[in-house]
Design an enzyme around this catalytic site. Structure first.
Site, PDB file in Angstrom:
ATOM      1  N   LYS A  44       1.164  -1.406  -0.429  1.00 24.46           N
ATOM      2  CA  LYS A  44      -0.106  -0.398  -0.159  1.00 24.46           C
ATOM      3  C   LYS A  44       1.488   1.380  -0.413  1.00 24.46           C
ATOM      4  O   LYS A  44       0.534   2.695   0.334  1.00 24.46           O
ATOM      5  CB  LYS A  44      -0.599  -0.217   1.019  1.00 24.46           C
ATOM      6  CG  LYS A  44      -1.772  -1.288   1.516  1.00 24.46           C
ATOM      7  CD  LYS A  44      -3.096  -1.003   2.428  1.00 24.46           C
ATOM      8  CE  LYS A  44      -2.943  -0.407   3.615  1.00 24.46           C
ATOM      9  NZ  LYS A  44      -3.658  -0.407   4.421  1.00 24.46           N
ATOM     10  N   LYS A  46       2.326   2.277   2.556  1.00 22.14           N
ATOM     11  CA  LYS A  46       2.447   3.123   3.905  1.00 22.14           C
ATOM     12  C   LYS A  46       4.212   2.287   4.712  1.00 22.14           C
ATOM     13  O   LYS A  46       4.209   1.293   4.572  1.00 22.14           O
ATOM     14  CB  LYS A  46       1.269   2.103   4.790  1.00 22.14           C
ATOM     15  CG  LYS A  46       0.186   3.455   3.832  1.00 22.14           C
ATOM     16  CD  LYS A  46      -1.363   2.737   4.909  1.00 22.14           C
ATOM     17  CE  LYS A  46      -1.809   4.932   4.887  1.00 22.14           C
ATOM     18  NZ  LYS A  46      -3.153   4.383   6.348  1.00 22.14           N
TER      19      LYS A  46
HETATM   20  N1  C2G Z   1     -10.435   7.043   8.958  1.00 21.65           N
HETATM   21  C1  C2G Z   1     -11.821   8.081   9.421  1.00 21.65           C
HETATM   22  N2  C2G Z   1     -11.329   9.306   9.429  1.00 21.65           N
HETATM   23  C2  C2G Z   1      -9.888   9.158   9.638  1.00 21.65           C
HETATM   24  C3  C2G Z   1      -8.938   8.806   9.401  1.00 21.65           C
HETATM   25  C4  C2G Z   1      -9.125   7.411   8.419  1.00 21.65           C
HETATM   26  O1  C2G Z   1     -12.535   7.821   9.257  1.00 21.65           O
HETATM   27  N3  C2G Z   1      -9.591  10.971   9.596  1.00 21.65           N
HETATM   28  C5  C2G Z   1     -10.866   5.882   8.387  1.00 21.65           C
HETATM   29  C6  C2G Z   1     -10.553   5.106   6.922  1.00 21.65           C
HETATM   30  O2  C2G Z   1     -11.834   5.852   5.913  1.00 21.65           O
HETATM   31  C7  C2G Z   1     -10.316   3.942   7.319  1.00 21.65           C
HETATM   32  C8  C2G Z   1     -10.487   3.401   8.526  1.00 21.65           C
HETATM   33  O3  C2G Z   1     -10.290   5.319   8.846  1.00 21.65           O
HETATM   34  O4  C2G Z   1     -11.622   3.631   6.488  1.00 21.65           O
HETATM   35  C9  C2G Z   1      -8.361   3.543   8.714  1.00 21.65           C
HETATM   36  O5  C2G Z   1      -8.298   4.104   7.999  1.00 21.65           O
HETATM   37  P1  C2G Z   1      -6.606   4.091   7.750  1.00 21.65           P
HETATM   38  O6  C2G Z   1      -6.004   3.074   8.791  1.00 21.65           O
HETATM   39  O7  C2G Z   1      -5.534   5.028   6.887  1.00 21.65           O
HETATM   40  O8  C2G Z   1      -6.269   2.853   6.135  1.00 21.65           O
HETATM   41  P2  C2G Z   1      -6.204   2.660   4.940  1.00 21.65           P
HETATM   42  O9  C2G Z   1      -4.938   2.791   4.435  1.00 21.65           O
HETATM   43  O10 C2G Z   1      -7.381   3.269   4.236  1.00 21.65           O
HETATM   44  O11 C2G Z   1      -6.079   1.048   4.108  1.00 21.65           O
HETATM   45  O12 C2G Z   1      -8.366  -2.725   1.878  1.00 21.65           O
HETATM   46  C10 C2G Z   1      -8.341  -1.174   2.260  1.00 21.65           C
HETATM   47  C11 C2G Z   1      -7.179  -0.701   3.663  1.00 21.65           C
HETATM   48  O13 C2G Z   1      -6.683  -1.709   3.991  1.00 21.65           O
HETATM   49  C12 C2G Z   1      -7.420   0.798   4.025  1.00 21.65           C
END
Ligand code: C2G
Length: 130
Positions: A44, A46
């Site tokens: 990803k 990350k």
């Molecule tokens: N999120 C949110 N508000 C934020 C930050 C994150 O609602 N200020 C939500 C994201 O939209 C996501 C969840 O929290 O639904 C987890 O965010 P991340 O850990 O950044 O996940 P991500 O990298 O988007 O991974 O297959 C899908 C991926 O694994 C999603």
């Protein structure tokens, strides 16, 4: 029992994540969270501060979370939804539309992201980068 699933890295857990998990759980009775493995994070693009085991430990301590499973690939979602008898897939709306193909297997809902917080912002501010 209505089962809900969501996916993410959930690194440096913050109130935006908690808002997502709380709302996801409120839409069902049982919440499964698939946490990206450290290897999948690389795919990803990350690099998480906490490794998979510690991110899993933290999420399992959250009252909204009933089960934590690993996310190893982009392609595992259909298998997860089927194998875990999932009724509802939930993601933040930064993913709007990206997982609509799951509609054949379960309901799909994108929830508004929480503005003003992100793991990236936390890292930047702690590093003294404005
Ligand atoms: N999120 C949110 N508000 C934020 C930050 C994150 O609602 N200020 C939500 C994201 O939209 C996501 C969840 O929290 O639904 C987890 O965010 P991340 O850990 O950044 O996940 P991500 O990298 O988007 O991974 O297959 C899908 C991926 O694994 C999603």
């Amino acid at each position: 029992m209505k089962k809900v699933i969501t996916y993410g890295t959930f690194d440096l857990l913050h109130w935006g994540h908690i808002n997502l998990l709380r709302r996801a759980k409120s839409l069902g009775d049982y919440l499964v969270v698939a946490i990206s493995s450290d290897e999948f994070n690389k795919i990803k693009g990350k690099k998480s501060f906490h490794n998979y085991e510690n991110r899993k430990l933290i999420l399992e301590a959250i009252k909204y979370v009933d089960e934590v499973i690993p996310e190893h690939t982009w392609e595992q979602k259909v298998e997860d939804v089927v194998n875990h008898n999932i009724d509802l897939f939930v993601m933040g709306d930064d993913w709007e539309g990206k997982f609509d193909f799951l509609n054949q297997y379960c309901d799909v809902i994108y929830l508004p992201r929480t503005n003003g917080i992100s793991t990236t912002q936390i890292k930047k501010e702690l590093a003294g980068v404005k």
